[in-house]
Each structure stands twice: as C-alpha cells, then as structure tokens.
Write an enzyme that holds these catalytic residues in place. Structure first.
Site, PDB file in Angstrom:
ATOM      1  N   ASP A  50       1.426  -2.735  -9.348  1.00 30.17           N
ATOM      2  CA  ASP A  50       1.844  -4.048  -9.892  1.00 30.17           C
ATOM      3  C   ASP A  50       0.473  -4.768  -9.072  1.00 30.17           C
ATOM      4  OD1 ASP A  50       2.957  -4.085  -7.085  1.00 30.17           O
ATOM      5  OD2 ASP A  50       4.220  -4.570  -7.298  1.00 30.17           O
ATOM      6  N   SER A  51      -0.577  -4.405  -7.966  1.00 31.16           N
ATOM      7  CA  SER A  51      -1.615  -5.076  -7.602  1.00 31.16           C
ATOM      8  C   SER A  51      -2.468  -5.797  -8.752  1.00 31.16           C
ATOM      9  CB  SER A  51      -2.636  -4.616  -6.675  1.00 31.16           C
ATOM     10  OG  SER A  51      -2.781  -3.008  -7.229  1.00 31.16           O
ATOM     11  N   ASP A  89       4.167   1.861 -11.130  1.00 34.30           N
ATOM     12  CA  ASP A  89       4.465   0.951 -10.294  1.00 34.30           C
ATOM     13  C   ASP A  89       5.883   0.031 -11.007  1.00 34.30           C
ATOM     14  OD1 ASP A  89       4.091   0.435  -7.540  1.00 34.30           O
ATOM     15  OD2 ASP A  89       2.100  -0.646  -8.285  1.00 34.30           O
ATOM     16  N   LYS A 119       7.310   3.775  -8.774  1.00 35.07           N
ATOM     17  CA  LYS A 119       7.002   3.605  -8.135  1.00 35.07           C
ATOM     18  C   LYS A 119       7.603   2.543  -7.816  1.00 35.07           C
ATOM     19  CE  LYS A 119       3.424   2.064  -4.857  1.00 35.07           C
ATOM     20  NZ  LYS A 119       3.821   0.966  -4.745  1.00 35.07           N
ATOM     21  N   GLU A 121       9.594  -0.062  -5.030  1.00 32.47           N
ATOM     22  CA  GLU A 121       9.321  -0.628  -2.986  1.00 32.47           C
ATOM     23  C   GLU A 121      11.126  -0.585  -3.073  1.00 32.47           C
ATOM     24  OE1 GLU A 121       7.520  -4.455  -3.492  1.00 32.47           O
ATOM     25  OE2 GLU A 121       5.554  -3.192  -4.311  1.00 32.47           O
ATOM     26  N   GLU A 187       2.775   0.818   3.549  1.00 33.50           N
ATOM     27  CA  GLU A 187       1.890  -0.364   3.823  1.00 33.50           C
ATOM     28  C   GLU A 187       1.998  -0.960   4.823  1.00 33.50           C
ATOM     29  OE1 GLU A 187       1.630  -2.234   0.299  1.00 33.50           O
ATOM     30  OE2 GLU A 187       0.310  -3.260   1.065  1.00 33.50           O
TER      31      GLU A 187
HETATM   32  O1  KIV Z   1       0.046  -1.702  -6.678  1.00 29.95           O
HETATM   33  C1  KIV Z   1      -0.449  -1.500  -5.399  1.00 29.95           C
HETATM   34  O2  KIV Z   1      -1.724  -2.052  -5.983  1.00 29.95           O
HETATM   35  C2  KIV Z   1      -0.071  -1.118  -4.342  1.00 29.95           C
HETATM   36  C3  KIV Z   1      -0.415   0.139  -3.665  1.00 29.95           C
HETATM   37  C4  KIV Z   1      -0.894  -1.340  -2.259  1.00 29.95           C
HETATM   38  C5  KIV Z   1       0.359   1.200  -3.174  1.00 29.95           C
HETATM   39  O3  KIV Z   1       1.230  -0.686  -4.561  1.00 29.95           O
END
Ligand code: KIV
Length: 280
Positions: A50-51, A89, A119, A121, A187
């Site tokens: 989600d970055s 994500d 993934k 959090e 992280e």
């Molecule tokens: O969204 C992302 O890029 C991440 C990585 C930093 C692990 O979750």
C-alpha cells in the site's frame, strides 16, 4: 526477463514458510507490470504494497489507499510475474472491523488480482482475524513493528521495540505465528529485537529496517532505485539513482526540442516507402 523454458514455478506460501532459517528470502514491492517483469526472476515474492499511495500517487501516507487502487495495481503486477509469488497488502479500513470484513476483502483481493497471499498490519489484536482467514484458505503474511497504517496512534514513523516495547512486539510475533501467519514483516525495529524474533518464532521474518539476520529482506523498489526521493529512510540502500538519471534525460530532451536537435533524420519518414528489408 527469464526465457519461457527457464521459467520456474512461483513458490506458494507453504514454500516461503519452509524457507525459515535457509537462504534469505528476497522481496521487493511492485506496482506496475514493467517493474514486476524486472524483478520476477530475482525475487521469491513480490509485494503489491500500500506504499503505492505515497510512491506513485503522491499521497501523504498509506491511509488513503483504497481496495480499488490495490486491485488495479495488483492486476498490473500479476501480468508481470510468473516465477515470483505475489502478496498483496490489505488497505487501511478493509480488515480491522471484524474477521468477516477481513475475509470479504481478502477474498476479493485474491480473486480479482490472482495474488497468492495477503498482508495485513497488526500483532496480538489481529491474531483472531489471521486465524479466521487461514482456516478459510487465505494465506496471511503479518506485519508488525512500525505499522504505517497506525502512524497516528504510534506518533509517526518511529523506531519500535526499544525498552519495554520489545516484550510487546515479541508477544505480537508469537501470537501471529500461533494464529497461522506464514511469514512476518518486521519494520523499523531494533536489530536485537529482530534477531530475537527470528530465533524464537518459527515463521520466516522479513526485515525492512530490522536486521541482516532476518530470514529475508524487503525494500520499496522505488526507494532502492532512487525513483522516490521525497525522503530516504536510514534503512534504504540506494542501488541506483534512476530519478536523477531520468531528470537529466528529460532536461536533455527539452534542450534538444528547443534547439531543434530532435527529431533527427533517423526519426522522420521519407515520401518514398523504404525498400523491403530496410529498418526504416
Ligand atoms: O507497503 C509496503 O511497501 C510495505 C513494505 C514496506 C513492507 O508494507
């Protein structure tokens, strides 16, 4: 890119899980087809992170990223992968409310993108959700330590796991492993804590700002290629400076256009069609 004959089968979450303690797992984020194609032969898994919100859409944090954005980028990445597994994500707000909400969102992400896993959090508080998903066929990678979707409660992008926080993160790691996560991203935690989680928890740890002793590493691809330069975290190693190279190329193009040096004779078309076999 790998040739069709050299192609290996993409690993499954169970294969990633089995790599605990072995050769470090290699991972990067990707958001587009060409970037996914570039890393396919080199990564064990690729994360549609989600970055993407900050890196490609100019958003101030990951909090504004939506399911539709993740699905659009997930589909693009899937078209570029054949050898690496794709993890996607779960965006903020798509899973925290209840295990049922998480299942509906995760199933949609996997169904509409072809991702092999999701993934999410969170530590102990997300363990019941992880268990619910895993029991219903959704492989889950967890993400603990600095969890960017919680920057407003964490107080920013601060190092996690110093002092008494270390025991809380250890408890998170144990809980998500017991719940059935196949791997965990650590992280921005202290190196000591990352090494402890890696030795005491039986699923692979994937470090980002953690420790060289983790079972694998991940970076945001635009950070390591020098394409995203708004800021540089201490844990990023720049392997290229594509942002600078790209800007220099654009400046050269602009000069060439203004000075009528582009297009050149090789870029334009004659009245007569070229002879057969000629490249022009
Ligand atoms: O969204 C992302 O890029 C991440 C990585 C930093 C692990 O979750």
């Amino acid at each position: 890119m790998m040739s069709a004959t050299a192609r290996k089968k993409a690993p499954m979450p169970t294969d990633i899980r089995a790599r605990k303690g072995g050769t470090p797992l290699v991972s990067l984020t990707a958001y587009t087809t060409p970037m996914a194609q570039m890393m396919d032969a080199h990564c064990d898994f690729v994360l549609v992170g989600d970055s993407v919100g900050m890196v490609l859409h100019g958003l101030p944090s990951t909090l504004e990223v939506t399911m539709d954005m993740m699905i659009m980028h997930g589909r693009a990445v899937a078209r570029g992968l054949s050898a690496a597994m794709m993890v996607i994500d779960m965006p903020f707000g798509s899973y925290e409310e209840s295990p049922e909400q998480a299942f509906a969102s995760a199933a949609r992400l996997m169904r509409e993108t072809g991702a092999g896993a999701v993934k999410l959090e969170g530590g102990r508080h997300m363990a019941p959700t992880i268990e619910f998903l895993v029991h219903r066929g959704i492989p889950v990678m967890a993400h603990i330590g600095l969890t960017p979707q919680s920057i407003n409660t964490l107080g920013g992008y601060t190092v996690q796991g110093r002092g008494p926080q270390a025991e809380a993160i250890m408890a998170d790691a144990r809980a998500i492993a017991a719940a059935g996560a196949f791997a965990v991203v650590l992280e921005k935690v202290t190196q000591t804590l990352a090494d402890r989680v890696t030795s005491e928890v039986d699923i692979p740890t994937i470090g980002i700002g953690a420790s060289v002793g983790c079972d694998g590493q991940i970076l945001v691809v635009d950070d390591m290629l020098g394409l995203f330069t708004a800021f540089k975290a201490k844990f990023v190693r720049r392997y290229a400076h594509l942002g600078e190279a790209g800007e220099a190329a654009i400046a050269a193009y602009a000069d060439d256009v203004r000075m009528r040096r582009f297009p050149g004779p090789e870029h334009v078309f004659a009245d007569e069609a070229p002879a057969k076999g000629s490249a022009r």
